[in-house]
Enzyme design. Structure first.
Site, PDB file in Angstrom:
ATOM      1  N   ASP A  80       2.547  -0.789  11.922  1.00 30.16           N
ATOM      2  CA  ASP A  80       1.185  -1.202  11.555  1.00 30.16           C
ATOM      3  C   ASP A  80       0.873  -2.637  11.992  1.00 30.16           C
ATOM      4  OD1 ASP A  80       0.736   1.264  10.413  1.00 30.16           O
ATOM      5  OD2 ASP A  80       1.344   0.631   8.405  1.00 30.16           O
ATOM      6  N   LYS A 115       0.835  -1.218   0.000  1.00 31.89           N
ATOM      7  CA  LYS A 115       0.000   0.000   0.000  1.00 31.89           C
ATOM      8  C   LYS A 115       0.862   1.258   0.000  1.00 31.89           C
ATOM      9  CE  LYS A 115      -2.821   0.790   3.673  1.00 31.89           C
ATOM     10  NZ  LYS A 115      -2.789   2.138   4.288  1.00 31.89           N
ATOM     11  N   ARG A 137      -7.100  -2.970  10.081  1.00 32.61           N
ATOM     12  CA  ARG A 137      -6.151  -3.881  10.742  1.00 32.61           C
ATOM     13  C   ARG A 137      -6.744  -4.478  12.024  1.00 32.61           C
ATOM     14  NH1 ARG A 137      -2.124  -3.266   7.172  1.00 32.61           N
ATOM     15  NH2 ARG A 137      -1.594  -1.147   6.557  1.00 32.61           N
ATOM     16  N   SER A 150       8.452   9.146  11.603  1.00 31.75           N
ATOM     17  CA  SER A 150       7.254   9.005  10.779  1.00 31.75           C
ATOM     18  C   SER A 150       7.580   9.194   9.307  1.00 31.75           C
ATOM     19  CB  SER A 150       6.204  10.041  11.215  1.00 31.75           C
ATOM     20  OG  SER A 150       5.249  10.229  10.185  1.00 31.75           O
TER      21      SER A 150
END
Ligand code: S3P
Length: 466
Positions: free
Chosen positions: A347, A24, A427, A191
């Site tokens: 994630d 992604k 998720r 980040s």
């Protein structure tokens, strides 16, 4: 709220080979960056989620021409996302052709740019559009509207970018003065979205852009921009921080359009690395899995817990490492996960927590407060799932403490708080499905639409393996 008392049976072993969606993060970048390259770029992938289609729809609104061939399933999803004009590929592959017009080629959309659920789309666009001489408005779904944007608007503001506020809906005005200016920024958080936003603004700024972070977050932006002809430097500074430099001299008038073969998403593989490990008798093969070292923290953590993985056929595809992974079920033991580990598995913490439930002993996850501002508050939601399925868990301000292998048999407890079933977080939905299956309650997927943001074929993969 509801009551759910069910009888568990031994779960069916998960056996076979599955094909995963394209990465992604790389797909977002392929779509955005190809739009400002010069010439025709081809993005080759298998499955895309709604988030990637949001990026593509927005680039079209800004004047980019995109065509190509999609599989039947992707054609339907694209059409639901307002993207027409693609042909049918006739197999499971997708090829998107993007005609880039350079950084000066964009024009005002004239209507709001809907980022849907996608934080990456919205934050990267803050960087890309803050250097453009027209106004844009970013909007998003309920979850995206509640997520913080100050992390990008503040440093971009130092570069001369102008925004209407720090949350969506957000108007991005043209730069103060004729052009943005460079920046040296020590980011308070590792980040990739922040780093990427500053680099994209930097391509349109006068002067150097330096971004440092405590640990190197995913580096797909750096890799792709370098392949397109941009000169970037990165490395560890004397103070131990990771720094990326885009020197003024490293920028080009034109960036090269690339043919990008998108690897399978490690973050999608994560659900099956865990499911294959904890469901006895499982053996799952996943090919072409992206194995970029800034992404695979979960792999190392699970190995440390005793997981059984075999990696074959390591190679590089378009500047990204790729491997084939075979996972076999194994006995896991609890582990301690620190802030540094979390950056590389940002994630994957919810699905790691599911592995921890089946591991012997305690697992302590700390330094993970960033999870509270993802698509949902993933620390609370993960704790909710574990509690729902009877797993002892303590929610900490910055993590979770999980007592593995000590849950009650699912058939014997009353479940009252089932709020995790409708968080709108892909998720969390997939993690809940893996936990329920591994506990012998069968496969049940809630929030199917949310799952389509990243992994529209998740249920198909499960079905294929059982
Ligand atoms: C992403 C970066 C990460 C990650 C997100 C995708 C990206 O967010 O959680 O799912 O593609 O740049 P942060 O940059 O906020 O850590």
């Amino acid at each position: 709220m509801g009551t759910d008392v069910r009888k568990a049976v031994a779960p069916t072993p998960l056996r076979g080979e599955i094909s995963l969606p394209g990465d992604k993060s790389i797909s977002h970048r392929a779509i955005l960056f190809s739009s400002f390259a010069r010439g025709k770029a081809r993005v080759l992938t298998s499955v895309l989620g709604r988030d990637n289609f949001a990026s593509l729809r927005i680039m079209r609104q800004l004047g980019t021409k995109a065509s190509g061939a999609l599989s039947q399933k992707m054609l339907s999803l694209a059409s639901e996302e307002g993207l027409d004009g693609f042909s049918l590929s006739g197999d499971d592959t997708c090829e998107i052709v993007i005609e880039g017009m350079g950084l000066q080629g964009f024009s005002s959309a004239g209507s709001a740019l809907d980022c849907g659920n996608s934080g990456t789309t919205a934050r990267l666009l803050c960087g890309l559009l803050s250097g453009q001489q027209f106004e844009s408005q970013l909007i998003g779904d309920h979850s995206l509207q509640s997520r913080p944007f100050k992390r990008v608007t503040e440093p971009l503001g130092h570069m001369g970018a102008r925004f209407s506020g720090d949350r969506l809906p957000l108007t991005i005005f043209g730069p103060e003065g004729a052009k943005l200016k460079g920046i040296a920024y020590d980011s308070p958080r590792a980040s990739a979205q922040v780093k990427s936003a500053l680099l994209l603004a930097g391509l349109q700024a006068d002067g150097d852009v330096r971004v440092s972070e405590s640990h190197c977050s995913r580096d797909h932006t750096e890799r792709m921009l370098s392949a397109m002809g941009c000169h970037l430097e990165s490395g560890l500074r004397a103070d131990g921080r990771w720094e990326v430099l885009l020197p003024d001299s490293g920028k080009r008038d034109h960036y090269d359009a690339l043919d990008i073969v998108v690897p399978s998403d490690f973050s999608a593989a994560a659900f099956f690395l865990v499911a294959g490990s904890i469901v006895p008798g499982s053996e799952i093969m996943m090919r072409n899995v992206g194995f970029n070292k800034t992404r695979i923290g979960l792999f190392s953590i699970l190995e440390g817990m005793g997981a059984s993985f075999t990696c074959e056929n390591a190679r590089s595809v378009g500047g990204e490492e790729v491997v084939d992974i075979l996972v076999r079920s194994a006995s896991l033991r609890g582990v301690s996960v620190s802030a540094e580990d979390v950056v590389l598995a940002i994630d994957e913490i919810p699905i790691l927590a599911i592995a921890a439930a089946f591991a012997e002993g305690e697992t302590l996850i700390s330094g993970a407060s960033e999870l509270r501002v993802k698509e949902s508050d993933r620390l609370t939601m993960t704790a909710n799932i574990l509690q729902y399925f009877g797993v002892p868990v303590e929610e900490l301000p910055d993590g979770l403490r999980i007592q593995g292998q000590s849950f009650e048999a699912p058939g014997t407890i009353e479940r009252v708080d089932d709020s995790w079933k409708s968080t709108g977080d892909h998720r969390i939905a997939m993690s809940g499905a893996v936990l329920g299956f591994a506990q012998g309650l069968g496969f049940e997927l809630h929030d199917k639409e949310a799952v389509e943001t990243s992994f529209p074929t998740f249920a198909d993969c499960f079905q294929l393996l059982t």
